[in-house]
Design a protein around this motif. Structure first.
Motif, PDB file in Angstrom:
ATOM      1  N   PRO A 111       0.798  -1.232   0.000  1.00  0.00           N
ATOM      2  CA  PRO A 111       0.000   0.000   0.000  1.00  0.00           C
ATOM      3  C   PRO A 111       0.828   1.277   0.000  1.00  0.00           C
ATOM      4  O   PRO A 111       0.317   2.344  -0.324  1.00  0.00           O
ATOM      5  N   GLY A 112       2.109   1.197   0.321  1.00  0.00           N
ATOM      6  CA  GLY A 112       2.947   2.396   0.303  1.00  0.00           C
ATOM      7  C   GLY A 112       3.507   2.730  -1.063  1.00  0.00           C
ATOM      8  O   GLY A 112       4.123   3.788  -1.241  1.00  0.00           O
ATOM      9  N   LEU A 113       3.304   1.858  -2.046  1.00  0.00           N
ATOM     10  CA  LEU A 113       3.781   2.105  -3.398  1.00  0.00           C
ATOM     11  C   LEU A 113       2.596   2.429  -4.296  1.00  0.00           C
ATOM     12  O   LEU A 113       1.625   1.680  -4.336  1.00  0.00           O
ATOM     13  N   ASP A 114       2.675   3.528  -5.004  1.00  0.00           N
ATOM     14  CA  ASP A 114       1.577   3.983  -5.855  1.00  0.00           C
ATOM     15  C   ASP A 114       1.984   3.943  -7.323  1.00  0.00           C
ATOM     16  O   ASP A 114       3.127   4.268  -7.677  1.00  0.00           O
ATOM     17  N   VAL A 115       1.049   3.568  -8.186  1.00  0.00           N
ATOM     18  CA  VAL A 115       1.268   3.650  -9.631  1.00  0.00           C
ATOM     19  C   VAL A 115       0.953   5.072 -10.072  1.00  0.00           C
ATOM     20  O   VAL A 115      -0.177   5.543  -9.942  1.00  0.00           O
TER      21      VAL A 115
END
Length: 297
Positions: free
Chosen positions: A106-110
């Motif tokens: 959840p801490g990585l966003d596209v």
């Protein structure tokens, strides 16, 4: 306030200079938006799809990408740029990877997806953001940028522009939409999802939806004049093109310059003064409620 810049190169010989020119234009708009900044660059077409990811740090990105590779059994060519990473993958793997990221990272966003487009954005002064990602060293056919002054929401990277809701499509916006919450619900029923509460992301989603339904970029922007309430200036990037639209009232400043070599957009003329050949350019204010589109195929 906010500041918008855009540069569409007609002359391929200028492509190595795209990033340097766009970085200078972006920095000039600092006092219109000192809170955060972002930009999209359209480089050479890749054979595979490129997903641009953003994380809290380079270390977190590397750890997340390693976990993704282990979970999916895939290896990804990766280009790291500060808090962003560009992953290359077969297009058919995109859905699987997005699903894993939502569930397990959840801490990585596209930030973006495309064969040509990469988007980078962060909190900070525009020149500092451009330097963090080495915008000046990037090449390509066209790019757009935005400097944000957050008047209606928190200063966060999530709120920075550009916003992208479709492959090789992105949008920057100066203004405010009054019906974005209703439109968000309508687009949700049509299958689109949004990661922020920003009205600009809804505008980007609206254009994506229209084009998925078969509209051209020009037709999608023309339809937005009826469906979007508020005041706005949009600059849009696609795989092949660059478009500009102001609302019918056109209270936000905008200026354009065109030569045989390029078309440029700035919220103010001073963003354009460093461009080559600007003294001989046709300089004009884009008309209200008129769609301007330039494309290279």
């Amino acid at each position: 306030m906010c500041g918008i810049v855009g540069l569409f190169l007609k002359n391929p010989q200028l492509e190595p200079q795209l990033g340097a020119l766009l970085a200078s234009m972006l920095g000039t708009m600092t006092d219109r938006g000192p809170d955060s900044a972002g930009f999209a660059v359209y480089g050479s077409a890749a054979e595979d799809l490129k997903l641009t990811l953003r994380g809290p740090s380079e270390a977190a990105l590397r750890a997340g990408i390693a976990a993704l590779a282990a979970a999916t059994g895939r290896s990804f060519p990766v280009e790291m740029r500060d808090t962003h990473a560009v992953l290359s993958m077969p297009a058919e793997a995109e859905g699987e990877i997005r699903t894993w990221l939502r569930a397990s990272a959840p801490g990585l966003d596209v930030v973006s997806a495309g064969r040509r487009m990469e988007i980078y954005k962060e909190v900070g002064l525009p020149a500092a953001v451009a330097a963090r990602f080495d915008l000046a060293g990037m090449a390509g056919s066209h790019g757009i940028g935005h400097t944000r002054m957050a008047t209606e929401s928190a200063v966060t990277t999530d709120g920075a522009h550009p916003f992208s809701t479709g492959t090789d499509e992105c949008l920057v916006h100066n203004g405010s939409l009054s019906n974005h919450n209703d439109l968000r619900r309508r687009l949700g029923r049509a299958g689109l999802s949004f990661s922020t509460q920003n009205d600009t992301e809804v505008a980007a989603g609206y254009l994506t939806w229209r084009m998925r339904e078969g509209a051209s970029l020009r037709q999608a922007l023309e339809a937005s004049l009826d469906d979007l309430d508020g005041f706005f200036t949009f600059v849009v990037g696609t795989e092949t093109g660059f478009a500009v639209l102001r609302d019918p009232i056109a209270c936000k400043p905008a200026v354009m310059a065109e030569t045989d070599d390029y078309v440029a957009f700035g919220s103010e003329y001073r963003a354009l003064v460093g461009l080559p050949g600007i003294a001989g350019a046709t300089v004009f204010e884009p008309e209200p409620a008129r769609v301007y589109v330039w494309e290279r195929h």
